[in-house]
Design an enzyme around this catalytic site. Structure first.
Site, PDB file in Angstrom:
ATOM      1  N   ILE A 115       0.888  -1.068   0.230  1.00 23.46           N
ATOM      2  CA  ILE A 115       0.026   0.059   0.038  1.00 23.46           C
ATOM      3  C   ILE A 115       0.873   1.470   0.035  1.00 23.46           C
ATOM      4  O   ILE A 115       0.405   2.529  -0.240  1.00 23.46           O
ATOM      5  CB  ILE A 115      -1.119   0.116   1.012  1.00 23.46           C
ATOM      6  CG1 ILE A 115      -0.266  -0.075   2.500  1.00 23.46           C
ATOM      7  CG2 ILE A 115      -2.006  -1.011   1.141  1.00 23.46           C
ATOM      8  CD1 ILE A 115      -1.393   0.446   3.471  1.00 23.46           C
TER       9      ILE A 115
ATOM     10  N   TYR B 271       5.741   2.526  17.035  1.00 23.51           N
ATOM     11  CA  TYR B 271       4.669   1.747  16.411  1.00 23.51           C
ATOM     12  C   TYR B 271       3.287   2.440  16.904  1.00 23.51           C
ATOM     13  O   TYR B 271       2.523   2.876  15.932  1.00 23.51           O
ATOM     14  CB  TYR B 271       4.440   0.487  17.225  1.00 23.51           C
ATOM     15  CG  TYR B 271       3.018  -0.161  17.053  1.00 23.51           C
ATOM     16  CD1 TYR B 271       2.464  -0.658  15.882  1.00 23.51           C
ATOM     17  CD2 TYR B 271       2.470  -0.623  18.079  1.00 23.51           C
ATOM     18  CE1 TYR B 271       1.407  -1.064  15.596  1.00 23.51           C
ATOM     19  CE2 TYR B 271       1.072  -1.127  17.897  1.00 23.51           C
ATOM     20  CZ  TYR B 271       0.563  -1.460  16.477  1.00 23.51           C
ATOM     21  OH  TYR B 271      -0.693  -1.981  16.516  1.00 23.51           O
TER      22      TYR B 271
ATOM     23  N   LYS C 132       0.608   4.587  14.557  1.00 25.73           N
ATOM     24  CA  LYS C 132      -0.786   4.257  14.482  1.00 25.73           C
ATOM     25  C   LYS C 132      -1.833   5.335  15.005  1.00 25.73           C
ATOM     26  O   LYS C 132      -2.889   5.655  14.124  1.00 25.73           O
ATOM     27  CB  LYS C 132      -1.203   3.030  15.559  1.00 25.73           C
ATOM     28  CG  LYS C 132      -0.602   1.614  15.090  1.00 25.73           C
ATOM     29  CD  LYS C 132      -1.219   1.008  13.908  1.00 25.73           C
ATOM     30  CE  LYS C 132      -2.620   0.688  13.668  1.00 25.73           C
ATOM     31  NZ  LYS C 132      -3.142   0.144  12.450  1.00 25.73           N
TER      32      LYS C 132
ATOM     33  N   THR D 137      -5.312   0.769  17.448  1.00 31.50           N
ATOM     34  CA  THR D 137      -4.945  -0.017  18.553  1.00 31.50           C
ATOM     35  C   THR D 137      -5.115   0.637  19.817  1.00 31.50           C
ATOM     36  O   THR D 137      -5.302   1.845  19.829  1.00 31.50           O
ATOM     37  CB  THR D 137      -3.547  -0.443  18.648  1.00 31.50           C
ATOM     38  OG1 THR D 137      -3.034  -0.969  20.069  1.00 31.50           O
ATOM     39  CG2 THR D 137      -2.652   0.619  18.024  1.00 31.50           C
ATOM     40  N   ASP D 138      -5.515   0.222  20.985  1.00 31.36           N
ATOM     41  CA  ASP D 138      -5.390   1.061  22.346  1.00 31.36           C
ATOM     42  C   ASP D 138      -4.028   1.498  22.769  1.00 31.36           C
ATOM     43  O   ASP D 138      -4.038   2.421  23.594  1.00 31.36           O
ATOM     44  CB  ASP D 138      -5.925   0.150  23.624  1.00 31.36           C
ATOM     45  CG  ASP D 138      -5.011  -1.009  23.861  1.00 31.36           C
ATOM     46  OD1 ASP D 138      -3.988  -1.353  23.066  1.00 31.36           O
ATOM     47  OD2 ASP D 138      -5.350  -1.883  24.818  1.00 31.36           O
ATOM     48  N   GLU D 139      -2.989   1.145  22.151  1.00 26.22           N
ATOM     49  CA  GLU D 139      -1.716   1.661  22.482  1.00 26.22           C
ATOM     50  C   GLU D 139      -1.715   3.223  22.079  1.00 26.22           C
ATOM     51  O   GLU D 139      -0.680   3.910  22.418  1.00 26.22           O
ATOM     52  CB  GLU D 139      -0.584   0.939  21.726  1.00 26.22           C
ATOM     53  CG  GLU D 139      -0.583  -0.691  22.179  1.00 26.22           C
ATOM     54  CD  GLU D 139       0.688  -1.295  21.538  1.00 26.22           C
ATOM     55  OE1 GLU D 139       1.675  -1.023  21.685  1.00 26.22           O
ATOM     56  OE2 GLU D 139       0.484  -2.751  21.313  1.00 26.22           O
TER      57      GLU D 139
ATOM     58  N   PRO E 110      11.544 -15.804  27.814  1.00 24.93           N
ATOM     59  CA  PRO E 110      11.843 -14.292  28.296  1.00 24.93           C
ATOM     60  C   PRO E 110      10.479 -13.446  28.669  1.00 24.93           C
ATOM     61  O   PRO E 110       9.745 -13.354  28.003  1.00 24.93           O
ATOM     62  CB  PRO E 110      12.619 -13.738  27.054  1.00 24.93           C
ATOM     63  CG  PRO E 110      11.823 -14.549  25.811  1.00 24.93           C
ATOM     64  CD  PRO E 110      11.407 -15.935  26.299  1.00 24.93           C
ATOM     65  N   ILE E 111      10.812 -12.780  29.721  1.00 30.81           N
ATOM     66  CA  ILE E 111       9.668 -11.797  30.424  1.00 30.81           C
ATOM     67  C   ILE E 111      10.465 -10.610  30.652  1.00 30.81           C
ATOM     68  O   ILE E 111      11.329 -10.478  31.044  1.00 30.81           O
ATOM     69  CB  ILE E 111       9.026 -12.345  31.629  1.00 30.81           C
ATOM     70  CG1 ILE E 111       8.812 -13.840  31.693  1.00 30.81           C
ATOM     71  CG2 ILE E 111       7.991 -11.511  31.917  1.00 30.81           C
ATOM     72  CD1 ILE E 111       7.467 -14.030  30.788  1.00 30.81           C
TER      73      ILE E 111
HETATM   74  N1  LIG Z   1      -2.453  -7.960  17.064  1.00 34.60           N
HETATM   75  C1  LIG Z   1      -2.999  -7.170  18.126  1.00 34.60           C
HETATM   76  O1  LIG Z   1      -3.060  -7.316  19.218  1.00 34.60           O
HETATM   77  C2  LIG Z   1      -3.758  -5.972  17.724  1.00 34.60           C
HETATM   78  C3  LIG Z   1      -4.435  -5.319  18.553  1.00 34.60           C
HETATM   79  C4  LIG Z   1      -5.060  -4.034  18.025  1.00 34.60           C
HETATM   80  C5  LIG Z   1      -4.915  -3.489  17.065  1.00 34.60           C
HETATM   81  N2  LIG Z   1      -4.146  -4.121  15.966  1.00 34.60           N
HETATM   82  C6  LIG Z   1      -3.869  -3.612  14.701  1.00 34.60           C
HETATM   83  O2  LIG Z   1      -4.561  -4.505  13.632  1.00 34.60           O
HETATM   84  C7  LIG Z   1      -4.019  -4.735  12.423  1.00 34.60           C
HETATM   85  C8  LIG Z   1      -3.633  -6.139  12.058  1.00 34.60           C
HETATM   86  O3  LIG Z   1      -2.586  -6.570  13.199  1.00 34.60           O
HETATM   87  P1  LIG Z   1      -1.954  -7.858  13.088  1.00 34.60           P
HETATM   88  O4  LIG Z   1      -1.603  -8.290  14.432  1.00 34.60           O
HETATM   89  O5  LIG Z   1      -2.920  -8.919  12.320  1.00 34.60           O
HETATM   90  O6  LIG Z   1      -0.576  -7.749  12.401  1.00 34.60           O
HETATM   91  P2  LIG Z   1       0.301  -8.397  11.485  1.00 34.60           P
HETATM   92  O7  LIG Z   1       1.781  -7.983  11.543  1.00 34.60           O
HETATM   93  O8  LIG Z   1       0.079 -10.021  12.069  1.00 34.60           O
HETATM   94  O9  LIG Z   1      -0.267  -8.308  10.070  1.00 34.60           O
HETATM   95  C9  LIG Z   1      -0.256  -7.248   9.194  1.00 34.60           C
HETATM   96  C10 LIG Z   1      -0.265  -7.739   7.819  1.00 34.60           C
HETATM   97  O10 LIG Z   1      -0.321  -6.324   7.107  1.00 34.60           O
HETATM   98  C11 LIG Z   1       0.626  -6.540   5.970  1.00 34.60           C
HETATM   99  N3  LIG Z   1       1.323  -5.528   5.648  1.00 34.60           N
HETATM  100  C12 LIG Z   1       2.440  -4.740   6.465  1.00 34.60           C
HETATM  101  N4  LIG Z   1       2.609  -3.678   5.488  1.00 34.60           N
HETATM  102  C13 LIG Z   1       1.895  -3.811   4.533  1.00 34.60           C
HETATM  103  C14 LIG Z   1       1.902  -2.809   3.316  1.00 34.60           C
HETATM  104  N5  LIG Z   1       2.898  -1.738   3.268  1.00 34.60           N
HETATM  105  N6  LIG Z   1       1.117  -2.982   2.461  1.00 34.60           N
HETATM  106  C15 LIG Z   1       0.398  -4.067   2.174  1.00 34.60           C
HETATM  107  N7  LIG Z   1       0.252  -5.167   3.257  1.00 34.60           N
HETATM  108  C16 LIG Z   1       1.097  -4.826   4.590  1.00 34.60           C
HETATM  109  C17 LIG Z   1       1.655  -7.804   6.315  1.00 34.60           C
HETATM  110  O11 LIG Z   1       2.199  -8.420   5.440  1.00 34.60           O
HETATM  111  C18 LIG Z   1       0.823  -8.600   7.287  1.00 34.60           C
HETATM  112  O12 LIG Z   1       0.144  -9.569   6.553  1.00 34.60           O
HETATM  113  C19 LIG Z   1      -2.800  -3.736  12.755  1.00 34.60           C
HETATM  114  O13 LIG Z   1      -3.310  -2.366  11.926  1.00 34.60           O
HETATM  115  C20 LIG Z   1      -2.504  -3.525  14.011  1.00 34.60           C
HETATM  116  O14 LIG Z   1      -2.181  -2.422  14.202  1.00 34.60           O
HETATM  117  C21 LIG Z   1      -3.677  -5.408  16.383  1.00 34.60           C
END
Ligand SMILES: NC(=O)c1ccc[n+]([C@@H]2O[C@H](COP(=O)([O-])OP(=O)(O)OC[C@H]3O[C@@H](n4cnc5c(N)ncnc54)[C@H](O)[C@@H]3O)[C@@H](O)[C@H]2O)c1
Length: 335
Positions: free
Chosen positions: A63, A160, A164, A135-137, A215-216
């Site tokens: 993207i 990060y 976001k 995210t909540d972060e 690891p923690i």
């Molecule tokens: N994992 C969590 O606990 C959590 C919690 C809240 C929000 N989120 C949000 O949810 C979304 C998904 O998180 P996740 O844990 O599945 O992450 P993930 O890292 O497992 O997956 C991210 C996906 O995005 C793709 N990607 C990254 N950069 C890209 C780009 N430039 N173009 C196209 N594709 C791209 C990657 O190939 C991957 O498949 C994120 O936006 C994250 O911020 C995650």
């Protein structure tokens, strides 16, 4: 029901792949395009169940490559977008923030701008919908009490979360400036199948099975609010279909755990489900390591708005969902 043309960015990652499986199962009439760059965190095998479904297609697209994204949008003609593509691991953002700025900030801008242009041309700007998954972060850290609400001021502490937060602000601006029909969700930590090895729960299980130190960070006192990924996907489904345009919705499990208690819990599941553990149990492998810089102490979500407005509720089956999650990773790492 409408035959929607749904683009999912980041659909080969952890949450995105679970979301696509949810959408294909619940909305077989939707046309779904998975747009993913296929970074190290992705795996198309998670989608093998649906890869030959007639309503599902995949495009390997980054993207941050605006020209390719523009072409893809015009070819697929989406009226619905779930935006999940992002670099997602805090530790990686500390070691090297640049990809986070490109994918999370520039990538989100490219998506918003190309959708705005296309949807404006088609007269769909107010009817087509983008759900931005965040995210909540972005809210920073809490002390020992209190919860993040949708009104909590943004205070991101890692590259990060800053990336976001930036993407959330762009999404907000596209609603207020151009009238784009957007909704944003801010979710707590997810657990479940399909998560990359680098994240906490897979790391605990993998290292435990290898009888290596688990690891923690610090003293393990950091608190996270854990939500099963399927509950998050149900929330995304509800917010996408019924959320009010321009609004944000917090998603969380009301399920707070210190890292050390969560890791001990996982070890106790391993003790009863996996033979051949170390003498005294897997928890003996726990090893405290130097804390992450800027490590937020506590995240916890107030999901009242989502619960009261849209009727979403966490299924509250943490015991079973965590056991199922542990079993999924044990099968993966025992291969
Ligand atoms: N994992 C969590 O606990 C959590 C919690 C809240 C929000 N989120 C949000 O949810 C979304 C998904 O998180 P996740 O844990 O599945 O992450 P993930 O890292 O497992 O997956 C991210 C996906 O995005 C793709 N990607 C990254 N950069 C890209 C780009 N430039 N173009 C196209 N594709 C791209 C990657 O190939 C991957 O498949 C994120 O936006 C994250 O911020 C995650």
């Amino acid at each position: 029901m409408d035959k929607k043309r749904v683009m999912v960015t980041g659909g080969a990652g952890f949450i995105g792949s679970n979301l696509i499986l949810h959408l294909v199962e619940n909305y077989p009439e939707y046309e779904i395009l998975n747009v993913d760059k296929l970074t190290y965190a992705s795996d198309l095998r998670y989608l093998s169940k649906v890869s030959s479904s007639s309503g599902y297609t995949f495009s390997k697209t980054d993207i941050t490559d605006r020209a390719s994204l523009a072409k893809l949008i015009r070819a697929f003609r989406p009226d619905s977008v779930f935006h999940l593509a992002a670099e997602s691991h805090v530790d990686n953002s500390i070691r090297g923030p640049e990809p986070f700025i490109f994918s999370n900030v520039v990538g989100t801008f490219n998506l918003l701008e190309e959708l705005r242009l296309y949807w404006s041309e088609e007269g769909m700007l107010e009817t087509a919908r983008l759900l931005h998954v965040s995210t909540d972060e972005v809210y920073g850290t809490l002390g020992s009490d209190g919860l993040f609400t949708e009104e909590t001021p943004y205070a991101p502490n890692s590259p990060y979360s800053a990336s976001k937060a930036s993407s959330d602000m762009l999404v907000r601006a596209y609603h207020h400036t151009y009238g784009m029909n957007v909704v944003t969700t801010n979710c707590s930590n997810n657990y479940g199948p399909h998560q990359h090895d680098e994240k906490l729960i897979p790391t605990v299980i993998r290292t435990a099975l290898q009888h290596n130190p688990i690891p923690i960070y610090g003293k393990g006192e950091n608190v996270r609010d854990w939500l099963y990924v399927a509950d998050h996907c149900r929330a995304l489904d509800m917010v996408f279909h019924h959320g009010r345009a321009g609004e944000t919705y917090n998603v969380g499990g009301r399920n707070e755990w210190t890292n050390i208690d969560l890791v001990r819990k996982i070890c106790s599941i391993l003790d009863v489900t996996v033979d051949g553990g170390p003498d005294g149990g897997y928890a003996r492998l726990i090893s405290f390591v130097t804390d992450r810089p800027g490590h937020d102490l506590r995240y916890a979500i107030d999901a009242t708005k989502l619960e009261e407005e849209l009727g979403w509720h966490n299924t509250q089956s943490f015991e079973n969902d965590l056991k199922a999650t542990v079993a999924w990773y044990v099968a993966r790492y025992k291969k």
